[in-house]
Design an enzyme around this catalytic site. Structure first.
Site, PDB file in Angstrom:
ATOM      1  CG  LEU A  92     -47.919  49.479  51.623  1.00 46.01           C
ATOM      2  CD1 LEU A  92     -47.257  48.606  52.678  1.00 46.01           C
ATOM      3  CD2 LEU A  92     -49.023  48.714  50.932  1.00 46.01           C
ATOM      4  CG  HIS A 109     -50.708  45.648  40.793  1.00 45.54           C
ATOM      5  ND1 HIS A 109     -49.701  46.341  41.436  1.00 45.54           N
ATOM      6  CD2 HIS A 109     -50.188  44.443  40.457  1.00 45.54           C
ATOM      7  CE1 HIS A 109     -48.617  45.581  41.478  1.00 45.54           C
ATOM      8  NE2 HIS A 109     -48.897  44.418  40.895  1.00 45.54           N
TER       9      HIS A 109
END
Length: 190
Positions: A92, A109
């Site tokens: 992250l 993604h």
């Protein structure tokens, strides 16, 4: 020429796709830096083979995320990077990078977000028995796979597909969609 910084943690198949698109004249950019948090990642050798400068770091050697992200920002400034392209970067992003590159950081993604965010999205989709999955490109924000969606493409899941077949199908879409989307963004055609 727009300068990109590609962030990756693994094999670098999307890095390869971006480099290929640049070489083919389909993406008017250059990869100014590869940032990698895994010193043994295969993408590092690919970057070296393509003459891409690398910044490889081990997060545990820094006191905190802010410390290594501050060093990354400095590396990006030195190379005048304009966009951050996350391509299998498995961490992250924190406030330091987000603030420095607000609106100029994107991620790919392997699902149709908001479905199946996070790790092993292909496995999640496969186990859920859905009939379609796909690829999403989105802006990066402080959440996990929660930023504004830029582009999506569908991959149909056939009943005789294995998880490996689905992954291969998704990667084929990724390798086309990511460079094309980056080109649109850097030329103002979002």
């Amino acid at each position: 020429m727009t300068k990109l910084a590609v962030f990756a943690s693994g094999t670098g198949s999307n890095y390869d796709a971006i480099i290929h698109a640049i070489q083919q004249g389909e993406l008017e950019a250059e990869v100014a830096l590869l940032v990698c948090d895994q010193p043994e990642a295969k993408v590092i050798e690919k970057a070296k083979a393509n003459g891409t400068e690398t910044f490889v770091f081990e997060p545990k050697q820094y006191p905190n995320k802010q410390a290594f992200e501050t060093e990354i920002v400095e590396q990006l400034k030195q190379r005048e990077a304009e966009w951050i392209i996350l391509a299998g970067y498995m961490r992250l992003v924190g406030a330091t990078l987000l603030n420095a590159f607000e609106g100029r950081m994107i991620n790919i993604h392997p699902s149709l977000l908001p479905s199946f965010p996070g790790l092993d999205a292909i496995g999640q989709a496969f186990e859920a028995g859905v009939k379609v999955s796909g690829v999403t490109i989105h802006y990066v924000d402080a959440g996990m796979d929660t930023g504004k969606i830029i582009a999506q493409d569908v991959v149909k899941i056939h009943k005789d597909m294995s998880k490996a077949d689905l992954q291969a199908a998704i990667q084929r879409v990724e390798h086309q969609l990511y460079p094309a989307t980056i080109q649109k963004l850097i030329t103002g055609g979002e």
